[in-house]
Design a protein around this motif. Sequence first.
Motif, mmCIF file in Angstrom:
data_model
loop_
_atom_site.group_PDB
_atom_site.id
_atom_site.type_symbol
_atom_site.label_atom_id
_atom_site.label_comp_id
_atom_site.label_asym_id
_atom_site.label_seq_id
_atom_site.Cartn_x
_atom_site.Cartn_y
_atom_site.Cartn_z
ATOM 1 N N ALA A 192 0.827 -1.209 0.000
ATOM 2 C CA ALA A 192 0.000 0.000 0.000
ATOM 3 C C ALA A 192 0.861 1.258 0.000
ATOM 4 O O ALA A 192 0.439 2.300 -0.502
ATOM 5 C CB ALA A 192 -0.920 -0.004 1.219
ATOM 6 N N LEU A 193 2.081 1.157 0.547
ATOM 7 C CA LEU A 193 2.963 2.315 0.671
ATOM 8 C C LEU A 193 4.038 2.362 -0.405
ATOM 9 O O LEU A 193 4.985 3.143 -0.293
ATOM 10 C CB LEU A 193 3.630 2.306 2.054
ATOM 11 N N ARG A 194 3.901 1.548 -1.414
ATOM 12 C CA ARG A 194 4.919 1.505 -2.468
ATOM 13 C C ARG A 194 5.139 2.902 -3.053
ATOM 14 O O ARG A 194 4.195 3.583 -3.454
ATOM 15 C CB ARG A 194 4.497 0.538 -3.576
ATOM 16 N N GLY A 195 6.384 3.331 -3.080
ATOM 17 C CA GLY A 195 6.722 4.632 -3.620
ATOM 18 C C GLY A 195 6.555 5.787 -2.650
ATOM 19 O O GLY A 195 6.844 6.933 -3.001
ATOM 20 N N ALA A 196 6.088 5.504 -1.420
ATOM 21 C CA ALA A 196 5.893 6.577 -0.436
ATOM 22 C C ALA A 196 7.248 7.073 0.055
ATOM 23 O O ALA A 196 8.203 6.299 0.163
ATOM 24 C CB ALA A 196 5.063 6.063 0.739
ATOM 25 N N PRO A 197 7.352 8.348 0.370
ATOM 26 C CA PRO A 197 8.637 8.880 0.853
ATOM 27 C C PRO A 197 8.973 8.349 2.234
ATOM 28 O O PRO A 197 8.092 8.170 3.073
ATOM 29 C CB PRO A 197 8.395 10.390 0.892
ATOM 30 N N LEU A 204 8.736 12.529 9.912
ATOM 31 C CA LEU A 204 7.392 13.075 9.709
ATOM 32 C C LEU A 204 6.856 12.745 8.325
ATOM 33 O O LEU A 204 5.668 12.422 8.165
ATOM 34 C CB LEU A 204 7.402 14.590 9.926
ATOM 35 N N ARG A 205 7.701 12.822 7.309
ATOM 36 C CA ARG A 205 7.241 12.493 5.951
ATOM 37 C C ARG A 205 6.826 11.019 5.874
ATOM 38 O O ARG A 205 5.825 10.675 5.231
ATOM 39 C CB ARG A 205 8.334 12.799 4.934
ATOM 40 N N GLY A 206 7.588 10.157 6.508
ATOM 41 C CA GLY A 206 7.230 8.739 6.502
ATOM 42 C C GLY A 206 5.932 8.481 7.236
ATOM 43 O O GLY A 206 5.060 7.747 6.745
ATOM 44 N N ILE A 207 5.772 9.079 8.405
ATOM 45 C CA ILE A 207 4.542 8.890 9.173
ATOM 46 C C ILE A 207 3.349 9.492 8.440
ATOM 47 O O ILE A 207 2.264 8.887 8.387
ATOM 48 C CB ILE A 207 4.688 9.514 10.569
ATOM 49 N N GLU A 208 3.537 10.655 7.859
ATOM 50 C CA GLU A 208 2.444 11.294 7.125
ATOM 51 C C GLU A 208 1.990 10.418 5.968
ATOM 52 O O GLU A 208 0.783 10.286 5.708
ATOM 53 C CB GLU A 208 2.897 12.663 6.616
ATOM 54 N N ALA A 209 2.940 9.783 5.288
ATOM 55 C CA ALA A 209 2.581 8.882 4.181
ATOM 56 C C ALA A 209 1.783 7.688 4.694
ATOM 57 O O ALA A 209 0.792 7.272 4.067
ATOM 58 C CB ALA A 209 3.846 8.407 3.471
ATOM 59 N N CYS A 210 2.181 7.145 5.839
ATOM 60 C CA CYS A 210 1.443 6.021 6.422
ATOM 61 C C CYS A 210 0.024 6.435 6.786
ATOM 62 O O CYS A 210 -0.948 5.762 6.418
ATOM 63 C CB CYS A 210 2.160 5.498 7.660
ATOM 64 N N HIS A 211 -0.102 7.536 7.492
ATOM 65 C CA HIS A 211 -1.409 7.954 7.968
ATOM 66 C C HIS A 211 -2.313 8.397 6.818
ATOM 67 O O HIS A 211 -3.529 8.202 6.878
ATOM 68 C CB HIS A 211 -1.259 9.068 9.003
ATOM 69 N N ARG A 212 -1.723 8.967 5.768
ATOM 70 C CA ARG A 212 -2.511 9.321 4.596
ATOM 71 C C ARG A 212 -3.079 8.067 3.932
ATOM 72 O O ARG A 212 -4.142 8.117 3.301
ATOM 73 C CB ARG A 212 -1.647 10.111 3.611
ATOM 74 N N TYR A 243 -6.770 13.146 20.780
ATOM 75 C CA TYR A 243 -7.328 14.004 19.743
ATOM 76 C C TYR A 243 -6.681 15.387 19.714
ATOM 77 O O TYR A 243 -6.896 16.149 18.777
ATOM 78 C CB TYR A 243 -8.844 14.114 19.930
ATOM 79 N N ASN A 244 -5.884 15.682 20.731
ATOM 80 C CA ASN A 244 -5.164 16.956 20.757
ATOM 81 C C ASN A 244 -3.747 16.843 20.203
ATOM 82 O O ASN A 244 -3.051 17.860 20.104
ATOM 83 C CB ASN A 244 -5.105 17.496 22.193
ATOM 84 N N ARG A 245 -3.311 15.642 19.870
ATOM 85 C CA ARG A 245 -1.950 15.480 19.372
ATOM 86 C C ARG A 245 -1.841 16.003 17.942
ATOM 87 O O ARG A 245 -2.706 15.739 17.094
ATOM 88 C CB ARG A 245 -1.535 14.006 19.431
ATOM 89 N N ALA A 246 -0.793 16.737 17.696
ATOM 90 C CA ALA A 246 -0.583 17.300 16.356
ATOM 91 C C ALA A 246 -0.298 16.187 15.365
ATOM 92 O O ALA A 246 0.425 15.233 15.666
ATOM 93 C CB ALA A 246 0.589 18.281 16.393
ATOM 94 N N THR A 247 -0.852 16.290 14.176
ATOM 95 C CA THR A 247 -0.610 15.295 13.144
ATOM 96 C C THR A 247 0.759 15.524 12.506
ATOM 97 O O THR A 247 1.351 16.603 12.623
ATOM 98 C CB THR A 247 -1.689 15.350 12.068
ATOM 99 N N ALA A 248 1.231 14.509 11.807
ATOM 100 C CA ALA A 248 2.512 14.643 11.098
ATOM 101 C C ALA A 248 2.424 15.741 10.046
ATOM 102 O O ALA A 248 3.369 16.520 9.863
ATOM 103 C CB ALA A 248 2.890 13.303 10.462
ATOM 104 N N ALA A 249 1.301 15.818 9.355
ATOM 105 C CA ALA A 249 1.140 16.850 8.323
ATOM 106 C C ALA A 249 1.203 18.241 8.932
ATOM 107 O O ALA A 249 1.804 19.154 8.352
ATOM 108 C CB ALA A 249 -0.191 16.640 7.589
ATOM 109 N N GLU A 250 0.586 18.431 10.107
ATOM 110 C CA GLU A 250 0.630 19.735 10.772
ATOM 111 C C GLU A 250 2.053 20.090 11.192
ATOM 112 O O GLU A 250 2.498 21.228 11.003
ATOM 113 C CB GLU A 250 -0.284 19.718 11.998
ATOM 114 N N LEU A 251 2.768 19.123 11.750
ATOM 115 C CA LEU A 251 4.110 19.403 12.258
ATOM 116 C C LEU A 251 5.105 19.695 11.144
ATOM 117 O O LEU A 251 6.087 20.412 11.359
ATOM 118 C CB LEU A 251 4.601 18.240 13.119
ATOM 119 N N LEU A 252 4.875 19.149 9.966
ATOM 120 C CA LEU A 252 5.763 19.456 8.846
ATOM 121 C C LEU A 252 5.740 20.943 8.506
ATOM 122 O O LEU A 252 6.683 21.456 7.889
ATOM 123 C CB LEU A 252 5.378 18.622 7.614
ATOM 124 N N HIS A 253 4.681 21.657 8.908
ATOM 125 C CA HIS A 253 4.568 23.095 8.656
ATOM 126 C C HIS A 253 4.863 23.921 9.907
ATOM 127 O O HIS A 253 4.587 25.118 9.942
ATOM 128 C CB HIS A 253 3.168 23.429 8.121
#
Length: 452
Positions: free
Chosen positions: A69-74, A127-135, A377-387
């Motif tokens: 499912a994650l083939r090619g993900a960063p 963060l990029r790896g986790i964001e790809a997983c969660h996406r 539910y208050n934890r920042a997501t990987a996508a949020e932290l990348l910014h």
Amino acid sequence: MREVQTSSRSWSIYGRSEITQKYQILGRIGSGAYADVYRARRLSDDLVVALKEIHDYRSSFSEIEALQALRGAPNVVELLEYFWREDEDAVLVLEFLPTDLEAVISDAKRGGEIAVGEVKQWMQQILRGIEACHRSSIVHRDLKPSNLLISADGVLKLADFGQPSIPLEAFLEQSVSSREALLQLLTDSVGIGQVGVDEYMKELYGLKTRNMMYDSDKDMSLQDGDTSCLATCSTGDIDLDPFKSSYTNEVQEDLVDESGALTSCVGTRWFRAPELLYGSTSYGQEIDLWSLGCIFAELLRLDPLFPGTSDIDQLGRIISVLGNLTEETWPNCSNLPDYSKISFSKVEKPLGLEACLPKRSAAEIDIARRLLCYNPYNRATAAELLHHHYFIKEPLPVPISELRIPPSKGDQNESSPDTWTDYKNIDADSDPDEFGHMDVSTTEKGFSIKFS
């Protein structure tokens, strides 16, 4: 010198012609309860790869499903191909990554610290790896430094996906075309309708999950599992094999029960979210975010933030820093399965994250606080932290080419231990006496333990 016991099965990879015709096996680089890993050379082009032979059906299924499912993900380890047939262990062909973040931290201890620019670069890659997983609706469930592998040129990738879960909603979404076709078929034939199809798909998913169970789990030997876990009143925390490399699987408790539900005993204790320690079986990507907070703190401290020696000790260490878990800090936390079974005396003056991360910037404390909070539910997501502004302030993340990479672990000598064993005592249960006074009382639902 420790003698490593090697079963004949762990060497079965050498007798599989479909593998040896394509790969030259150069040596074993890791061994665990459920997997052996070898460095190999692909004969067609001399590419060095890792061959991961997994002895557990469930772990094989999970890892293959997730990596496909994650083939090619960063920043996620690449699955090149795999071999799996009836009555044989699955063998995954993975890109070879010679070291890991645990080695980076261990190496930095000797040098004093990891530079801020390097911490930022490592965190961005994680963060990029986790964001790809969660996406992709994949929860890793065992994030820790030794599962963050690093190439010789500094590229970090998430690895060891033997525990991920793809939520039911994601499964149904991914199966939309099949569901629509099934809806048309069943509507035309028996008039079952949309609701019936959804229930059918849920049952199908339940069967798929239950089929991942196998009987040998029920006969786990004492070498594989310890006695019951006092803190969560659930079955055993598992002792880690101190001689495993990054590619190996750690022994964990069942990831699903017989009804197909998730279990709380996932992940390595030092990085395990509080809701898991309190027995939650209803969780999502937030448990990865807590683990990320622990990893970030360790990059800054060069020591684990919460190095608990048992689940009780783990909770005690968290509470000593963050304060007691209450309805004010996390509404409805009293509904956690084991919340009523264990309680701690009120911590009047919790240490706080600032005390645990001395001399760190306000931005670093902010990231740690946004990840290491009780309410999932208050934890920042990987996508949020990348910014987060942390990454655009001086000093900027260093280029990957400037990262300091520790030496490769190399081939494992089977007559001598792996020297990187910082996490060998993570799941070793402690003597309850070390927690001081303990009151046990009966309740309507069983019993309660209070520590003071």
